[in-house]
Design a protein around this motif. Structure first.
Motif, mmCIF file in Angstrom:
data_model
loop_
_atom_site.group_PDB
_atom_site.id
_atom_site.type_symbol
_atom_site.label_atom_id
_atom_site.label_comp_id
_atom_site.label_asym_id
_atom_site.label_seq_id
_atom_site.Cartn_x
_atom_site.Cartn_y
_atom_site.Cartn_z
ATOM 1 N N LEU A 175 37.676 87.458 2.584
ATOM 2 C CA LEU A 175 37.799 88.410 1.483
ATOM 3 C C LEU A 175 36.454 88.926 0.991
ATOM 4 O O LEU A 175 36.294 90.128 0.800
ATOM 5 C CB LEU A 175 38.558 87.760 0.316
ATOM 6 C CG LEU A 175 39.992 87.330 0.632
ATOM 7 C CD1 LEU A 175 40.583 86.567 -0.540
ATOM 8 C CD2 LEU A 175 40.849 88.542 1.000
ATOM 9 N N SER A 176 35.484 88.031 0.759
ATOM 10 C CA SER A 176 34.183 88.496 0.277
ATOM 11 C C SER A 176 33.125 87.413 0.417
ATOM 12 O O SER A 176 33.436 86.241 0.614
ATOM 13 C CB SER A 176 34.259 88.976 -1.177
ATOM 14 O OG SER A 176 34.618 87.917 -2.030
ATOM 15 N N ASN A 177 31.877 87.858 0.288
ATOM 16 C CA ASN A 177 30.721 86.981 0.435
ATOM 17 C C ASN A 177 29.691 87.343 -0.631
ATOM 18 O O ASN A 177 29.386 88.531 -0.816
ATOM 19 C CB ASN A 177 30.117 87.166 1.835
ATOM 20 C CG ASN A 177 28.898 86.306 2.075
ATOM 21 O OD1 ASN A 177 28.913 85.118 1.824
ATOM 22 N ND2 ASN A 177 27.835 86.917 2.556
ATOM 23 N N PHE A 178 29.188 86.338 -1.324
ATOM 24 C CA PHE A 178 28.124 86.512 -2.302
ATOM 25 C C PHE A 178 27.008 85.535 -1.965
ATOM 26 O O PHE A 178 27.280 84.381 -1.638
ATOM 27 C CB PHE A 178 28.609 86.183 -3.730
ATOM 28 C CG PHE A 178 29.701 87.063 -4.235
ATOM 29 C CD1 PHE A 178 29.407 88.205 -4.956
ATOM 30 C CD2 PHE A 178 31.034 86.746 -4.005
ATOM 31 C CE1 PHE A 178 30.422 89.017 -5.436
ATOM 32 C CE2 PHE A 178 32.052 87.540 -4.479
ATOM 33 C CZ PHE A 178 31.747 88.683 -5.197
ATOM 34 N N VAL A 179 25.762 85.983 -2.063
ATOM 35 C CA VAL A 179 24.621 85.084 -1.951
ATOM 36 C C VAL A 179 23.955 85.102 -3.322
ATOM 37 O O VAL A 179 23.488 86.157 -3.785
ATOM 38 C CB VAL A 179 23.643 85.525 -0.846
ATOM 39 C CG1 VAL A 179 22.463 84.564 -0.775
ATOM 40 C CG2 VAL A 179 24.364 85.581 0.501
ATOM 41 N N LEU A 180 23.934 83.946 -3.972
ATOM 42 C CA LEU A 180 23.467 83.837 -5.348
ATOM 43 C C LEU A 180 22.097 83.168 -5.398
ATOM 44 O O LEU A 180 21.921 82.063 -4.886
ATOM 45 C CB LEU A 180 24.475 83.034 -6.171
ATOM 46 C CG LEU A 180 25.940 83.485 -6.050
ATOM 47 C CD1 LEU A 180 26.846 82.544 -6.830
ATOM 48 C CD2 LEU A 180 26.106 84.913 -6.506
ATOM 49 N N ARG A 181 21.143 83.842 -6.022
ATOM 50 C CA ARG A 181 19.787 83.315 -6.185
ATOM 51 C C ARG A 181 19.739 82.473 -7.461
ATOM 52 O O ARG A 181 20.215 82.909 -8.514
ATOM 53 C CB ARG A 181 18.799 84.465 -6.298
ATOM 54 C CG ARG A 181 17.364 84.013 -6.514
ATOM 55 C CD ARG A 181 16.423 85.152 -6.852
ATOM 56 N NE ARG A 181 16.376 86.133 -5.781
ATOM 57 C CZ ARG A 181 16.416 87.451 -5.979
ATOM 58 N NH1 ARG A 181 16.531 87.952 -7.193
ATOM 59 N NH2 ARG A 181 16.356 88.275 -4.962
ATOM 60 N N PRO A 182 19.124 81.293 -7.401
ATOM 61 C CA PRO A 182 19.020 80.475 -8.615
ATOM 62 C C PRO A 182 18.116 81.135 -9.653
ATOM 63 O O PRO A 182 17.167 81.849 -9.310
ATOM 64 C CB PRO A 182 18.417 79.156 -8.112
ATOM 65 C CG PRO A 182 17.732 79.496 -6.841
ATOM 66 C CD PRO A 182 18.488 80.661 -6.252
ATOM 67 N N THR A 183 18.410 80.883 -10.908
ATOM 68 C CA THR A 183 17.591 81.423 -11.991
ATOM 69 C C THR A 183 16.622 80.385 -12.539
ATOM 70 O O THR A 183 15.759 80.727 -13.341
ATOM 71 C CB THR A 183 18.471 81.951 -13.136
ATOM 72 O OG1 THR A 183 19.280 80.876 -13.622
ATOM 73 C CG2 THR A 183 19.346 83.102 -12.662
ATOM 74 N N LYS A 184 16.772 79.132 -12.107
ATOM 75 C CA LYS A 184 15.871 78.064 -12.529
ATOM 76 C C LYS A 184 15.265 77.406 -11.302
ATOM 77 O O LYS A 184 15.941 77.196 -10.292
ATOM 78 C CB LYS A 184 16.618 77.016 -13.344
ATOM 79 C CG LYS A 184 17.117 77.507 -14.679
ATOM 80 C CD LYS A 184 17.790 76.395 -15.434
ATOM 81 C CE LYS A 184 18.347 76.894 -16.753
ATOM 82 N NZ LYS A 184 19.093 75.829 -17.452
ATOM 83 N N SER A 185 14.010 77.055 -11.401
ATOM 84 C CA SER A 185 13.306 76.379 -10.318
ATOM 85 C C SER A 185 13.998 75.060 -9.971
ATOM 86 O O SER A 185 14.429 74.327 -10.869
ATOM 87 C CB SER A 185 11.857 76.113 -10.732
ATOM 88 O OG SER A 185 11.168 75.443 -9.721
ATOM 89 N N GLY A 186 14.109 74.795 -8.695
ATOM 90 C CA GLY A 186 14.701 73.535 -8.241
ATOM 91 C C GLY A 186 16.202 73.574 -8.045
ATOM 92 O O GLY A 186 16.774 72.639 -7.501
ATOM 93 N N GLU A 187 16.850 74.641 -8.515
ATOM 94 C CA GLU A 187 18.291 74.759 -8.324
ATOM 95 C C GLU A 187 18.571 75.425 -6.981
ATOM 96 O O GLU A 187 17.731 76.140 -6.437
ATOM 97 C CB GLU A 187 18.929 75.542 -9.468
ATOM 98 C CG GLU A 187 18.896 74.779 -10.777
ATOM 99 C CD GLU A 187 19.682 75.463 -11.876
ATOM 100 O OE1 GLU A 187 20.104 76.632 -11.706
ATOM 101 O OE2 GLU A 187 19.865 74.825 -12.924
ATOM 102 N N PRO A 188 19.766 75.216 -6.428
ATOM 103 C CA PRO A 188 20.058 75.757 -5.094
ATOM 104 C C PRO A 188 20.494 77.213 -5.116
ATOM 105 O O PRO A 188 20.993 77.719 -6.120
ATOM 106 C CB PRO A 188 21.223 74.886 -4.635
ATOM 107 C CG PRO A 188 21.953 74.558 -5.900
ATOM 108 C CD PRO A 188 20.855 74.377 -6.930
#
Length: 106
Positions: free
Chosen positions: A36-49
């Motif tokens: 159905l869909s694909n999202f690539v999410l960038r972390p907003t805090k250092s050290g998060e995935p």
């Protein structure tokens, strides 16, 4: 419907290369039945995935993707980043969607 979240811990020195890999992805998953869909999410805090989030019609559709030749071809490119690009093992989470709301455009 299910969601699949792949939490990927990327060393900051490799963040740009990691993101480029997704911008230049082969797009093979897009043609899979049940995708159905694909999202690539960038972390907003250092050290998060980073989170690679896909939505599927069913778990069977997702499993069909993971067993397909297209999956193996698409993930063969993951060798383009060295092992040190990743600070921890990735974590895969699968959830059933029990409620969903969406406007006409994202």
């Amino acid at each position: 419907m299910i969601t699949v979240a792949n939490r990927i811990y990327v060393n900051p020195d490799f963040a740009e290369a990691f993101e480029a890999r997704f911008r230049e992805r082969a797009g093979l998953v897009d043609q899979m039945p049940g995708f159905l869909s694909n999202f690539v999410l960038r972390p907003t805090k250092s050290g998060e995935p980073y989170i690679v989030l896909t939505l599927w019609e069913s778990r069977e559709a997702f499993e069909g993707w993971t067993q397909s030749d297209a999956f193996h071809q698409g993930h063969a490119r993951s060798g383009s980043l060295p092992r040190e690009a990743f600070s921890s093992p990735n974590i895969l989470e699968i959830h059933e969607v029990i409620s969903h709301a969406q406007t006409q455009k994202l």
